[in-house]
Design an enzyme around this catalytic site. Structure first.
Site: not given
Length: 212
Positions: A9, A150
């Site tokens: 992200h 992540h």
């Protein structure tokens, strides 16, 4: 063959501040949005058949920027959630050091030995993410799948696909909005691209985030 385009992200305000995010649903920063847009542009001409993301908005929205350019929906998968940092979540790295100095030092040197207080270990993360990737090999065989997750998630599954234990966690870097490419064919994973950031205008970011 399955090809997975694995993206981290974009930047969040907590990334900038050096806070441990874990599973807190933090927002993308202004720069994080721009990073997501650049990743989307970089992937616009790459054939992508499907998209899956962590349900946390920083990953989901990063993924959606790219998926929208292909006219495909983003499916949420809880197995892609960031590691639960437990009692560390929301805290600055310096504050964690004051209360959990030994554990933080161990996390930075031998992360495989740490279970976050009221949270997860890297092995917990590896197991759930590997289960997701094993399912993807069956569900998306012959396709290209965009996956947005992540830092800890990406590092854990990259280690696993390379046949490395999570003891090698810190040997891998994942910059915000970086692009990785993994391929699976006939029972074997291979890494094609790792931590690519040229689409953001630099080869090496030089950024070391404290809240990891």
């Amino acid at each position: 063959m399955l090809r997975i385009i694995l993206v981290r992200h974009g930047e969040t305000k907590w990334n900038i501040e050096g806070r441990f995010q874990g599973q807190v649903d933090t927002e993308l920063s202004e720069r994080g949005i721009a990073q997501g847009q650049r990743a989307a542009i970089a992937l616009a001409e790459v054939p992508i058949d499907a998209a899956v993301a962590s349900p946390l908005q920083r990953s989901y929205l990063t993924c959606k920027m790219a998926a929208d350019k292909h006219g495909i929906a983003v499916h949420k998968d809880d197995r892609l959630l960031e590691i639960s940092h437990g009692l560390w979540e929301g805290k600055l790295a310096d504050d964690v050091a004051k209360t959990y100095g030994h554990e933080l030092a161990l996390w930075r040197t031998e992360p495989e030995k740490v279970t976050m207080p009221e949270g997860e270990s890297l092995e917990d993360v590896r197991i759930r993410v590997r289960a997701a990737f094993d399912e993807y090999t069956r569900t998306y065989d012959g396709q290209t799948l965009l996956v947005c997750a992540h830092d800890a998630v990406n590092k854990a599954i990259i280690c696993d696909c390379m046949g490395l234990s999570v003891a090698h966690f810190w040997h891998i870097k994942q910059d915000n909005a970086c692009i990785n490419v993994l391929e699976y064919d006939e029972g074997m994973w291979r890494i094609v691209t790792l931590n690519a950031t040229a689409h953001m205008g630099y080869l090496i970011s030089g950024i070391e985030q404290k809240g990891l």
